[in-house]
Design a protein around this motif. Sequence first.
Motif, PDB file in Angstrom:
ATOM      1  N   ALA A   3       0.826  -1.203   0.000  1.00 50.71           N
ATOM      2  CA  ALA A   3       0.000   0.000   0.000  1.00 50.71           C
ATOM      3  C   ALA A   3       0.858   1.249   0.000  1.00 50.71           C
ATOM      4  O   ALA A   3       0.584   2.219  -0.731  1.00 50.71           O
ATOM      5  N   SER A   4       1.909   1.266   0.808  1.00 51.67           N
ATOM      6  CA  SER A   4       2.799   2.420   0.836  1.00 51.67           C
ATOM      7  C   SER A   4       3.529   2.579  -0.492  1.00 51.67           C
ATOM      8  O   SER A   4       3.630   3.685  -1.038  1.00 51.67           O
ATOM      9  N   ALA A   5       4.029   1.475  -1.024  1.00 55.75           N
ATOM     10  CA  ALA A   5       4.780   1.536  -2.277  1.00 55.75           C
ATOM     11  C   ALA A   5       3.931   2.027  -3.437  1.00 55.75           C
ATOM     12  O   ALA A   5       4.405   2.778  -4.303  1.00 55.75           O
ATOM     13  N   PHE A   6       2.678   1.614  -3.487  1.00 50.78           N
ATOM     14  CA  PHE A   6       1.840   1.904  -4.643  1.00 50.78           C
ATOM     15  C   PHE A   6       1.033   3.196  -4.505  1.00 50.78           C
ATOM     16  O   PHE A   6       0.505   3.696  -5.496  1.00 50.78           O
ATOM     17  N   THR A   7       0.928   3.737  -3.288  1.00 46.72           N
ATOM     18  CA  THR A   7       0.225   5.010  -3.097  1.00 46.72           C
ATOM     19  C   THR A   7       1.173   6.152  -2.770  1.00 46.72           C
ATOM     20  O   THR A   7       0.786   7.323  -2.841  1.00 46.72           O
ATOM     21  N   GLY A   8       2.414   5.828  -2.381  1.00 45.46           N
ATOM     22  CA  GLY A   8       3.358   6.857  -1.985  1.00 45.46           C
ATOM     23  C   GLY A   8       3.115   7.409  -0.604  1.00 45.46           C
ATOM     24  O   GLY A   8       3.711   8.423  -0.220  1.00 45.46           O
ATOM     25  N   GLU A   9       2.269   6.739   0.182  1.00 45.72           N
ATOM     26  CA  GLU A   9       1.920   7.229   1.510  1.00 45.72           C
ATOM     27  C   GLU A   9       2.540   6.363   2.598  1.00 45.72           C
ATOM     28  O   GLU A   9       2.817   5.176   2.390  1.00 45.72           O
ATOM     29  N   ARG A  10       2.721   6.946   3.761  1.00 44.74           N
ATOM     30  CA  ARG A  10       3.129   6.198   4.948  1.00 44.74           C
ATOM     31  C   ARG A  10       1.912   5.461   5.483  1.00 44.74           C
ATOM     32  O   ARG A  10       0.814   6.014   5.548  1.00 44.74           O
ATOM     33  N   VAL A  11       2.074   4.196   5.862  1.00 49.43           N
ATOM     34  CA  VAL A  11       0.939   3.379   6.302  1.00 49.43           C
ATOM     35  C   VAL A  11       1.194   2.897   7.728  1.00 49.43           C
ATOM     36  O   VAL A  11       2.263   2.365   8.034  1.00 49.43           O
ATOM     37  N   ARG A  12       0.182   3.069   8.568  1.00 47.07           N
ATOM     38  CA  ARG A  12       0.286   2.664   9.961  1.00 47.07           C
ATOM     39  C   ARG A  12      -0.443   1.338  10.191  1.00 47.07           C
ATOM     40  O   ARG A  12      -1.357   0.974   9.432  1.00 47.07           O
ATOM     41  N   THR A  13      -0.042   0.631  11.233  1.00 49.29           N
ATOM     42  CA  THR A  13      -0.739  -0.605  11.577  1.00 49.29           C
ATOM     43  C   THR A  13      -2.202  -0.305  11.866  1.00 49.29           C
ATOM     44  O   THR A  13      -2.543   0.727  12.455  1.00 49.29           O
ATOM     45  N   GLY A  14      -3.083  -1.175  11.409  1.00 52.45           N
ATOM     46  CA  GLY A  14      -4.514  -0.977  11.576  1.00 52.45           C
ATOM     47  C   GLY A  14      -5.163  -0.118  10.523  1.00 52.45           C
ATOM     48  O   GLY A  14      -6.400  -0.024  10.464  1.00 52.45           O
ATOM     49  N   GLN A  15      -4.366   0.506   9.662  1.00 49.89           N
ATOM     50  CA  GLN A  15      -4.915   1.421   8.663  1.00 49.89           C
ATOM     51  C   GLN A  15      -5.589   0.687   7.512  1.00 49.89           C
ATOM     52  O   GLN A  15      -6.521   1.204   6.896  1.00 49.89           O
ATOM     53  N   ILE A  16      -5.123  -0.542   7.220  1.00 52.18           N
ATOM     54  CA  ILE A  16      -5.725  -1.297   6.119  1.00 52.18           C
ATOM     55  C   ILE A  16      -6.924  -2.057   6.657  1.00 52.18           C
ATOM     56  O   ILE A  16      -6.806  -3.152   7.216  1.00 52.18           O
ATOM     57  N   THR A  17      -8.084  -1.473   6.533  1.00 49.58           N
ATOM     58  CA  THR A  17      -9.323  -2.059   7.024  1.00 49.58           C
ATOM     59  C   THR A  17      -9.919  -2.996   5.982  1.00 49.58           C
ATOM     60  O   THR A  17      -9.424  -3.093   4.855  1.00 49.58           O
ATOM     61  N   ALA A  18     -10.993  -3.672   6.358  1.00 46.81           N
ATOM     62  CA  ALA A  18     -11.567  -4.706   5.499  1.00 46.81           C
ATOM     63  C   ALA A  18     -12.004  -4.176   4.143  1.00 46.81           C
ATOM     64  O   ALA A  18     -12.005  -4.915   3.153  1.00 46.81           O
ATOM     65  N   ASP A  19     -12.363  -2.899   4.054  1.00 43.71           N
ATOM     66  CA  ASP A  19     -12.836  -2.343   2.786  1.00 43.71           C
ATOM     67  C   ASP A  19     -11.713  -1.740   1.940  1.00 43.71           C
ATOM     68  O   ASP A  19     -11.955  -1.205   0.863  1.00 43.71           O
ATOM     69  N   SER A  20     -10.479  -1.834   2.420  1.00 44.39           N
ATOM     70  CA  SER A  20      -9.360  -1.303   1.648  1.00 44.39           C
ATOM     71  C   SER A  20      -9.062  -2.203   0.457  1.00 44.39           C
ATOM     72  O   SER A  20      -9.098  -3.436   0.570  1.00 44.39           O
ATOM     73  N   PRO A  21      -8.742  -1.628  -0.704  1.00 41.47           N
ATOM     74  CA  PRO A  21      -8.360  -2.483  -1.847  1.00 41.47           C
ATOM     75  C   PRO A  21      -7.121  -3.316  -1.556  1.00 41.47           C
ATOM     76  O   PRO A  21      -6.939  -4.382  -2.142  1.00 41.47           O
ATOM     77  N   PHE A  22      -6.259  -2.868  -0.629  1.00 41.59           N
ATOM     78  CA  PHE A  22      -5.060  -3.618  -0.305  1.00 41.59           C
ATOM     79  C   PHE A  22      -5.328  -4.746   0.688  1.00 41.59           C
ATOM     80  O   PHE A  22      -4.435  -5.568   0.931  1.00 41.59           O
ATOM     81  N   ALA A  23      -6.536  -4.810   1.228  1.00 39.07           N
ATOM     82  CA  ALA A  23      -6.953  -5.990   1.985  1.00 39.07           C
ATOM     83  C   ALA A  23      -7.484  -7.057   1.036  1.00 39.07           C
ATOM     84  O   ALA A  23      -7.321  -8.257   1.281  1.00 39.07           O
ATOM     85  N   GLN A  24      -8.093  -6.630  -0.049  1.00 39.65           N
ATOM     86  CA  GLN A  24      -8.684  -7.565  -1.003  1.00 39.65           C
ATOM     87  C   GLN A  24      -7.657  -8.158  -1.959  1.00 39.65           C
ATOM     88  O   GLN A  24      -7.776  -9.310  -2.369  1.00 39.65           O
ATOM     89  N   LYS A  25      -6.628  -7.367  -2.319  1.00 36.12           N
ATOM     90  CA  LYS A  25      -5.543  -7.822  -3.190  1.00 36.12           C
ATOM     91  C   LYS A  25      -4.280  -7.120  -2.734  1.00 36.12           C
ATOM     92  O   LYS A  25      -4.315  -5.927  -2.401  1.00 36.12           O
TER      93      LYS A  25
END
Length: 365
Positions: free
Chosen positions: A329-351
């Motif tokens: 998620a960080s690599a493909f969005t250019g953003e810093r990602v924190r634990t818990g940030q990828i919730t069930a509805d995130s595209p990075f949870a699905q793939k």
Amino acid sequence: MSQRNYRAAIIGTGGIAHVHAQAVLGSGRASLVAVADVDAGRAAEFAAKYGVPRSHASTEELLREERPDFVHLCTPPHLHAPLAIACLEAGVTVLVEKPPTLTLAEFDALAEAESRSTAHVATVLQHRFGAGALRLRRLAEAGELGRPLLATCLTQWYRDEDYYAVPWRGTWESEGGGPTMGHGIHQFDLLFSVLGPWREVTAVAARRARPVDTEDVSMALVTFDSGAVATVVNSVLSPRQTSHLRFDYEHATVEVEHLYGYTDEDWTVTPAPGHDEVTALWGRDRSERRSGHSGWLAAVLDALDRGEAPPVTVADARRTMEFIAALYASAFTGERVRTGQITADSPFAQKMDGTGAPWEKVRNP
């Protein structure tokens, strides 16, 4: 603690299954009673090689006819989740090769299936169980090394184009990711087992040389709840192959460099000035045993003897799988990602590639 002899089975009889068979047969605490593979001929050949009494053409047939105490799941990654859930629904504990699932959503479905079952699921991440890793965690937890300050975690391996000729390799749909998912996972899982929960990740991933859909190299900067910071590198482009972890504590630097398994000879300790006692502490209880599936299986059997969930548990493995999703998620969005940030509805949870890898967007504008 009383020991029993367990009935084990293997599903999937490709390359890594041989390592599992050898671990079972060498344990003295389990019998390999059956194997299964969609290739009936390969299953029969595998069974004959290891003296296994029966082979089956499907998971369903094996579970129905054998009722093993646990199953080693050694199939390609895209089959892990559905077959592991089938085992859990049959009340059979399942030991799943890495990566346990293709996505974080699949992993959570697997965890939910475990919660409904009398059985357990564990991920095969064997480098946690070598003597050096056990000693490092013991000394760190006792405070003998002081505070963890920083670490480096390098998986720099080499895989050529012939390696990726196997159809399920190098695709998001069947392997789930590149070296982040299938190669570096061993080393950064060991990193997490020592340093504890990660807090935040900033990453890059790129496809530089291999004819794959996934990345072939990734790099991440990671912070931990403890305040420690780490760099993580995952590559399949590196002619001089190495797996190298370095932990810098207040009182010592502890390092291991190996490739696919370590012994105590692969570890070094450099005490900080005034802390020479660390060298003596590290030198206690030395072992010649190599990290690998045998040590991991012994820990699994010990847990089952105690009536506990075998390692690596769902909670432990989820931390590692969430990190993989966060790295992408960080690599493909250019953003810093924190634990818990990828919730069930995130595209990075699905793939794991979320909304799509940047190189795919360039190729398919």
